[in-house]
Design an enzyme around this catalytic site. Structure first.
Site, PDB file in Angstrom:
ATOM      1  CE1 TYR A  84      -8.278  -2.469  -0.220  1.00 23.54           C
ATOM      2  CE2 TYR A  84      -9.440  -4.427  -0.943  1.00 23.54           C
ATOM      3  CZ  TYR A  84      -8.424  -3.518  -1.101  1.00 23.54           C
ATOM      4  OH  TYR A  84      -7.552  -3.651  -2.144  1.00 23.54           O
ATOM      5  CD  GLU A  87      -3.129  -7.306  -3.657  1.00 23.80           C
ATOM      6  OE1 GLU A  87      -3.299  -8.527  -3.496  1.00 23.80           O
ATOM      7  OE2 GLU A  87      -4.073  -6.489  -3.665  1.00 23.80           O
ATOM      8  CD1 TRP A 126      -8.313  -7.804   0.505  1.00 27.97           C
ATOM      9  CD2 TRP A 126      -6.127  -8.122   0.329  1.00 27.97           C
ATOM     10  NE1 TRP A 126      -7.723  -6.568   0.381  1.00 27.97           N
ATOM     11  CE2 TRP A 126      -6.370  -6.736   0.261  1.00 27.97           C
ATOM     12  CE3 TRP A 126      -4.805  -8.569   0.240  1.00 27.97           C
ATOM     13  CZ2 TRP A 126      -5.365  -5.788   0.121  1.00 27.97           C
ATOM     14  CZ3 TRP A 126      -3.794  -7.610   0.098  1.00 27.97           C
ATOM     15  CH2 TRP A 126      -4.079  -6.247   0.034  1.00 27.97           C
TER      16      TRP A 126
END
Length: 193
Positions: A19, A41, A49
């Protein structure tokens, strides 16, 4: 050949590294993709995350690939069913906020022409190029993310606190927060909003 230097958070797992290397900090201007990041988010609040990245495909499936109008039209029973899906973060407020955010996004698109134009207006349409040297230099919030958060809340968005807004700006390239020694800093600095 020397190993590539990456931002500290990208060394934990393959999914984070991939990512970081391909997406994080790249200027993004597609309404649907921006909406996806806004929702992810928000889903991440209080979690890692990496957890969200691992569930990203499940979110795309559950929320119609983040097609804004389709998400805005989701019925309560559909959202209730999603609370049973182990592929998602099963938090009632986070699940329902995705639909609420789609409704708010449609209003923004109607008012401003695009979600892209509205969100990028906070950085005057071009990425902010930061030059952080140490991992501790990178802020969690800024006065700009404070302002974005306040404005998004006024428009009806949920799970858009200042930290989430700053993470959104980082993820979608509104700010380049790769450290200067990271191999992606220069790459992202060469991309324009």
């Amino acid at each position: 050949m020397a190993p590539l230097i990456r931002c500290h958070w990208a060394s934990g797992s393959d999914i984070e590294r991939d990512y970081h290397d391909a997406e994080w900090g790249v200027p993004l201007h597609d309404d649907q993709a921006l909406f996806e990041f806004l929702c992810l988010e928000g889903a991440q609040a209080g979690l890692s995350w990496r957890t969200v990245l691992a569930k990203r495909d499940n979110y795309r499936r559950a929320f119609h690939d983040f097609e804004i109008a389709r998400v805005a039209a989701m019925k309560d029973r559909e959202l209730e069913k999603l609370l049973l899906d182990p592929g998602l973060i099963r938090n009632r407020l986070k699940i329902s906020s995705t639909r609420d955010n789609a409704v708010a996004a449609l209003k923004v698109i109607d008012e401003h022409g695009s979600l892209d134009g509205y969100l990028w207006s906070f950085v005057d349409g071009k990425p902010i190029q930061n030059r952080w040297r140490e991992r501790g230099d990178v802020p969690a919030t800024t006065p700009l993310s404070d302002r974005m958060s306040k404005e998004l809340k006024k428009k009806g968005f949920r799970f858009v606190g200042s930290t989430i807004c700053y993470a959104l700006m980082q993820a979608t390239g509104m700010v380049n927060d790769h450290r200067v020694d990271c191999f992606r800093h220069k790459v992202c600095a060469g991309l324009h909003g």
